[in-house]
Scaffold this active site. Structure first.
Site, PDB file in Angstrom:
ATOM      1  N   ASP A 157     -94.699  11.248  92.347  1.00 25.42           N
ATOM      2  CA  ASP A 157     -93.461  10.979  91.615  1.00 25.42           C
ATOM      3  C   ASP A 157     -93.402  11.670  90.253  1.00 25.42           C
ATOM      4  O   ASP A 157     -92.788  11.161  89.313  1.00 25.42           O
ATOM      5  CB  ASP A 157     -93.241   9.455  91.435  1.00 25.42           C
TER       6      ASP A 157
ATOM      7  N   GLY B 127     -91.883  14.344  89.628  1.00 26.74           N
ATOM      8  CA  GLY B 127     -90.635  15.105  89.466  1.00 26.74           C
ATOM      9  C   GLY B 127     -90.723  16.426  90.227  1.00 26.74           C
ATOM     10  O   GLY B 127     -90.048  17.397  89.899  1.00 26.74           O
ATOM     11  N   LYS B 128     -91.537  16.423  91.296  1.00 29.63           N
ATOM     12  CA  LYS B 128     -91.712  17.657  92.093  1.00 29.63           C
ATOM     13  C   LYS B 128     -90.387  18.123  92.690  1.00 29.63           C
ATOM     14  O   LYS B 128     -90.109  19.311  92.748  1.00 29.63           O
ATOM     15  CB  LYS B 128     -92.728  17.412  93.233  1.00 29.63           C
TER      16      LYS B 128
ATOM     17  N   GLY C  26     -90.835  10.757  98.458  1.00 34.13           N
ATOM     18  CA  GLY C  26     -89.439  10.581  98.049  1.00 34.13           C
ATOM     19  C   GLY C  26     -89.188  11.546  96.916  1.00 34.13           C
ATOM     20  O   GLY C  26     -89.685  11.347  95.810  1.00 34.13           O
ATOM     21  N   HIS C  27     -88.487  12.623  97.192  1.00 32.66           N
ATOM     22  CA  HIS C  27     -88.256  13.660  96.179  1.00 32.66           C
ATOM     23  C   HIS C  27     -86.781  13.645  95.783  1.00 32.66           C
ATOM     24  O   HIS C  27     -85.907  13.863  96.625  1.00 32.66           O
ATOM     25  CB  HIS C  27     -88.652  15.040  96.716  1.00 32.66           C
ATOM     26  N   THR C  28     -86.518  13.401  94.532  1.00 32.96           N
ATOM     27  CA  THR C  28     -85.137  13.241  94.059  1.00 32.96           C
ATOM     28  C   THR C  28     -84.649  14.507  93.378  1.00 32.96           C
ATOM     29  O   THR C  28     -85.344  15.064  92.534  1.00 32.96           O
ATOM     30  CB  THR C  28     -85.063  12.072  93.052  1.00 32.96           C
TER      31      THR C  28
ATOM     32  N   GLN D 229     -96.790  13.735  97.361  1.00 32.35           N
ATOM     33  CA  GLN D 229     -97.796  12.874  96.735  1.00 32.35           C
ATOM     34  C   GLN D 229     -98.374  13.585  95.486  1.00 32.35           C
ATOM     35  O   GLN D 229     -97.674  14.364  94.862  1.00 32.35           O
ATOM     36  CB  GLN D 229     -98.903  12.480  97.716  1.00 32.35           C
TER      37      GLN D 229
ATOM     38  N   GLY E  56     -88.449   1.593  96.744  1.00 29.12           N
ATOM     39  CA  GLY E  56     -87.740   0.830  95.712  1.00 29.12           C
ATOM     40  C   GLY E  56     -88.662  -0.020  94.849  1.00 29.12           C
ATOM     41  O   GLY E  56     -88.210  -0.759  93.973  1.00 29.12           O
TER      42      GLY E  56
HETATM   43  P1  GDP Z   1     -91.243  13.424  93.108  1.00 32.50           P
HETATM   44  O1  GDP Z   1     -91.677  12.503  94.182  1.00 32.50           O
HETATM   45  O2  GDP Z   1     -92.389  14.075  92.402  1.00 32.50           O
HETATM   46  O3  GDP Z   1     -90.233  14.422  93.566  1.00 32.50           O
HETATM   47  O4  GDP Z   1     -90.507  12.523  92.011  1.00 32.50           O
HETATM   48  P2  GDP Z   1     -89.428  11.352  92.310  1.00 32.50           P
HETATM   49  O5  GDP Z   1     -88.147  11.955  92.701  1.00 32.50           O
HETATM   50  O6  GDP Z   1     -90.025  10.324  93.191  1.00 32.50           O
HETATM   51  O7  GDP Z   1     -89.340  10.688  90.879  1.00 32.50           O
HETATM   52  C1  GDP Z   1     -88.931  11.394  89.763  1.00 32.50           C
HETATM   53  C2  GDP Z   1     -87.682  10.696  89.177  1.00 32.50           C
HETATM   54  O8  GDP Z   1     -87.444  11.181  87.876  1.00 32.50           O
HETATM   55  C3  GDP Z   1     -86.421  11.006  89.955  1.00 32.50           C
HETATM   56  O9  GDP Z   1     -85.567   9.881  89.860  1.00 32.50           O
HETATM   57  C4  GDP Z   1     -85.817  12.193  89.221  1.00 32.50           C
HETATM   58  O10 GDP Z   1     -84.399  12.274  89.349  1.00 32.50           O
HETATM   59  C5  GDP Z   1     -86.193  11.855  87.804  1.00 32.50           C
HETATM   60  N1  GDP Z   1     -86.438  13.006  86.918  1.00 32.50           N
HETATM   61  C6  GDP Z   1     -86.991  14.219  87.195  1.00 32.50           C
HETATM   62  N2  GDP Z   1     -87.125  14.947  86.069  1.00 32.50           N
HETATM   63  C7  GDP Z   1     -86.656  14.168  85.065  1.00 32.50           C
HETATM   64  C8  GDP Z   1     -86.567  14.342  83.649  1.00 32.50           C
HETATM   65  O11 GDP Z   1     -86.958  15.347  83.080  1.00 32.50           O
HETATM   66  N3  GDP Z   1     -86.042  13.294  82.930  1.00 32.50           N
HETATM   67  C9  GDP Z   1     -85.605  12.151  83.511  1.00 32.50           C
HETATM   68  N4  GDP Z   1     -85.117  11.196  82.723  1.00 32.50           N
HETATM   69  N5  GDP Z   1     -85.688  11.953  84.843  1.00 32.50           N
HETATM   70  C10 GDP Z   1     -86.208  12.939  85.597  1.00 32.50           C
HETATM   71  P1  IMO Z   2     -94.086  11.615  96.366  1.00 34.30           P
HETATM   72  O1  IMO Z   2     -94.138  12.838  97.245  1.00 34.30           O
HETATM   73  C1  IMO Z   2     -96.058   8.023  94.863  1.00 34.30           C
HETATM   74  C2  IMO Z   2     -98.897   6.061  97.533  1.00 34.30           C
HETATM   75  C3  IMO Z   2     -98.503   4.682  98.026  1.00 34.30           C
HETATM   76  C4  IMO Z   2     -99.860   4.036  98.158  1.00 34.30           C
HETATM   77  C5  IMO Z   2    -100.726   5.197  98.679  1.00 34.30           C
HETATM   78  C6  IMO Z   2    -100.907   5.235 100.182  1.00 34.30           C
HETATM   79  O2  IMO Z   2     -92.738  11.001  96.259  1.00 34.30           O
HETATM   80  O3  IMO Z   2     -94.745  11.867  95.055  1.00 34.30           O
HETATM   81  P2  IMO Z   2     -99.291   5.896 102.202  1.00 34.30           P
HETATM   82  O4  IMO Z   2     -97.977   5.330 102.641  1.00 34.30           O
HETATM   83  O5  IMO Z   2     -99.257   7.349 101.880  1.00 34.30           O
HETATM   84  O6  IMO Z   2    -100.406   5.553 103.139  1.00 34.30           O
HETATM   85  O7  IMO Z   2     -99.640   5.109 100.838  1.00 34.30           O
HETATM   86  O8  IMO Z   2    -100.071   6.387  98.268  1.00 34.30           O
HETATM   87  N1  IMO Z   2     -97.909   7.131  97.787  1.00 34.30           N
HETATM   88  C7  IMO Z   2     -97.108   7.639  96.845  1.00 34.30           C
HETATM   89  N2  IMO Z   2     -96.950   7.299  95.552  1.00 34.30           N
HETATM   90  N3  IMO Z   2     -95.373   9.064  95.381  1.00 34.30           N
HETATM   91  C8  IMO Z   2     -95.539   9.437  96.665  1.00 34.30           C
HETATM   92  O9  IMO Z   2     -94.965  10.531  97.195  1.00 34.30           O
HETATM   93  C9  IMO Z   2     -96.416   8.688  97.474  1.00 34.30           C
HETATM   94  N4  IMO Z   2     -96.782   8.762  98.765  1.00 34.30           N
HETATM   95  C10 IMO Z   2     -97.706   7.816  98.936  1.00 34.30           C
HETATM   96  O10 IMO Z   2     -97.689   4.006  97.085  1.00 34.30           O
HETATM   97  O11 IMO Z   2    -100.354   3.667  96.895  1.00 34.30           O
HETATM   98 MG    MG Z   3     -91.420  10.527  94.759  1.00 36.12          MG
END
Ligand code: GDP
Ligand code: IMO
Ligand code: MG
Length: 426
Positions: free
Chosen positions: A13, A15-16, A40-42, A225, A303
C-alpha cells in the site's frame, strides 16, 4: 530506463498503483509478476477512482498491453468481476489489451475456504490475511497440486488434476476442520466455464515478454504487496506467500537479467501495515490516527483500517539492498502536512544492543525498539505541489535525508492521489 520495476519497499500500500499509472504513459507493456487478488492498487484520474486487484494498472492507459504473469495466482470469478467493474467505468478491457499467462495458477473455491479455516484455527496468532485464497493456492503450486490457467482449456487434464486435489482438500476440510467439503463435478463444470470465458486472454506470455525485450520495447513491472511481506525476505511468518521483491520478476515473468534496467522502490513518507505482525515504529496513538484519517489509510481490498507509524529507515535500507534499488519514489508526503515534528527510525535497539541492520530472526525483530531522529515539520502544505522548487525547505530536507541514507536516487515525489499531484526529479 526502458524497462522499469516498480516495487513496494515497505508492507504494501505504498502507492504503487499511482506510481505505475504515472509511469505507464507510453509504455508498451505493463506486467504483474506476483500476488493475486490480495492486492489493491488505487489510481485517481480526473477525480475518478479506479481500484485494481488482479489487472495491471496499465489498463488505464490506451495502447498499453497488460500482462498477468506466470507468478500470479488468479481467481477467475474475481477477475471477471474486475473486468466488468472497469468496463462500467468506461475502461476498455479485452483479449487484445490483456493477456494471462497459461502458467499462472488458479485460485479455486477450496483455497478461499482453507484460507479462512487456517486463519480461524490460528486464533490470536493469525496472519490477518486478505482471505482471498492466496496462501493455499501458492501452497498447492509448490506442492505440485495446483491447477494452472492453461489447464482450464484442457478438460481431461483438468478433471484428473481436480480429482486428486479435491480428494486431498476434502480430507483436510472434513476431518481436520470438520466442515463441508467440495463436489469435484461442480468444480469441474465451473472451471470449464472459466476456461471458455477466458480463452481469448490466455497466452504464452513468457514468449511475448521475451520477444518484447528482444524488440527493445518498454516494459513496466508492477509489483504487488511489498518487500517486508516477501515470503523469503519479509517478516515471516507475517508475510504473503509470494516474492514481491526483485527475484519475483524473473521467476514470475520468465525473463532474464537483461530485462530490467531500473528498480524503483515505492516508499510511503511514513509506514503502514495491515494485518498481524510486529511493527516497531507503529503509533497506536493520536499521531497514528492523524495519519490514518489524513491519508485515508483503509485497505483497498478489505476495507480494514491500516496500522500507521513513522518511516523505518532500517527496514527501508534493507529493502533497498534486497531489491538492488536504483531509485525511490516517495508518496503521500502531503499526509505529513501540519505535523510539528516528524520522526524517522534510524536504528533499532534489540536486547540492549543498537543496530542499523535489519534482523532476519522474527523474534529479534519483535523485540526491536526504534531509535528516532527528529525533523521539524514544514510551515506550509506540500499538498498538490508539482514543481520541486515550490517544496518547503524542511520538506526537501526530509526527502533528501531519506534518499541519502538509503543511498538511492530520488526519482519522484507524490503530493496527492491524483495523476498530476506528482513531482518528477530528473
Ligand atoms: P498500492 O497498493 O501500493 O497501490 O497502494 P494503495 O492504493 O493500496 O494505497 C495508497 C492510497 O494512497 C490510495 O488510496 C491512493 O489513492 C493514495 N495515494 C497515493 N499517492 C498519494 C499521495 O501522494 N497523497 C495522498 N494523500 N494519497 C495518495
Ligand atoms: P498491495 O499490492 C498490504 C498482507 C495481508 C496480510 C498478509 C498475508 O495493495 O500493496 P495474504 O492475503 O497475502 O495471504 O495476506 O499480507 N497483504 C497486504 N498488505 N497491501 C497488499 O497488497 C497486501 N497483500 C497482502 O494484510 O497481513
Ligand atoms: Mg494496496
Amino acid at each position: 530506463m526502458k524497462r522499469i520495476a516498480v516495487i513496494g519497499a515497505q508492507w504494501g500500500d505504498e502507492g504503487k498503483g499511482k506510481v505505475v499509472d504515472f509511469l505507464a504513459e507510453n509504455k508498451d507493456i505493463v506486467v504483474r509478476y506476483s500476488g493475486g487478488p490480495n492486492a489493491g492498487h488505487t489510481v485517481v484520474i480526473d477525480g475518478k477512482k479506479y481500484v485494481l486487484h488482479l489487472i495491471p494498472s496499465g489498463i488505464l492507459r490506451k495502447g498499453t498491453l497488460c500482462i498477468m504473469g506466470n507468478g500470479m495466482v488468479i481467481d477467475p470469478d474475481a477477475l471477471l468481476k474486475e473486468m466488468e467493474d472497469l468496463r462500467s467505468l468506461g475502461v476498455h478491457v479485452d483479449g487484445d489489451n490483456l493477456k494471462i499467462s497459461e502458467s499462472a495458477h488458479v485460485i479455486m473455491p477450496y483455497h478461499k475456504k482453507l484460507d479462512f479455516l487456517q486463519e480461524k484455527v490460528k486464533g490470536g496468532g493469525k496472519i490477518g490475511t486478505t482471505l482471498k485464497g492466496v496462501g493455499p493456492c501458492y501452497s498447492d503450486k509448490t506442492a505440485r497440486l495446483g491447477i494452472r490457467i492453461g489447464d482450464l482449456l484442457d478438460p481431461a487434464i483438468l478433471r484428473d488434476k481436480l480429482r486428486l486435489s479435491v480428494a486431498i482438500k476434502n480430507v483436510l476440510i472434513k476431518e481436520f476442520f470438520e466442515e463441508e467439503g467440495f463436489d469435484v463435478n461442480e468444480l469441474y463444470e465451473t472451471a470449464l466455464r472459466w476456461g471458455e470465458t477466458l480463452k481469448g486472454y490466455i497466452a504464452n506470455t513468457t514468449m511475448m515478454l521475451n520477444k518484447a525485450v528482444r524488440d527493445d520495447k518498454s516494459i513496466l513491472y508492477e509489483g504487488a504487496q511489498g518487500t517486508m511481506l516477501d515470503v523469503d525476505h519479509g517478516t515471516y511468518p507475517f508475510v504473503t506467500s509470494s516474492n514481491p521483491t526483485i527475484g519475483g520478476i524473473y521467476t514470475g515473468c520468465g525473463v532474464g537479467f537483461n530485462a530490467v534496467d531500473a528498480v524503483i522502490g515505492v516508499v510511503k513518507a511514513y509506514t503502514t501495515r495491515v494485518g498481524g505482525g510486529a511493527f516497531p515504529t507503529e503509533q497506536d496513538n493520536e499521531i497514528g490516527l492523524y495519519m490514518r484519517e489524513k491519508g485515508g489509510e483503509y485497505g483497498a481490498t478489505t476495507g480494514r483500517p491500516r496500522r500507521c507509524g513513522w518511516l523505518d529507515l532500517v527496514a527501508l535500507r534493507y529493502a533497498s539492498m534486497i531489491n538492488g534499488m536504483t531509485h525511490i519514489a516517495i508518496t503521500k508526503l502531503d499526509v505529513l502536512d501540519g505535523l510539528e515534528r516528524i520522526k524517522v527510525c534510524v536504528a533499532y535497539e534489540i536486547d540492549g544492543d543498537v543496530t542499523d541492520e535489519f534482523p532476519l530472526s522474527y523474534s529479534r525483530f519483535e523485540r526491536a525498539k526504534p531509535i528516532y531522529r527528529e525533523f521539524e515539520g514544514w510551515d506550509r502544505p506540500v499538498k498538490g505541489i508539482k514543481d520541486r522548487r515550490e517544496l518547503p525547505v524542511n520538506a526537501m530536507k526530509y526527502l533528501e535525508y531519506i534518499a541519502e541514507s538509503t543511498g538511492v536516487k530520488l526519482f519522484m515525489v507524490s503530493t496527492g492521489p491524483s495523476r498530476e499531484e506528482t513531482i518528477f526529479f530528473d
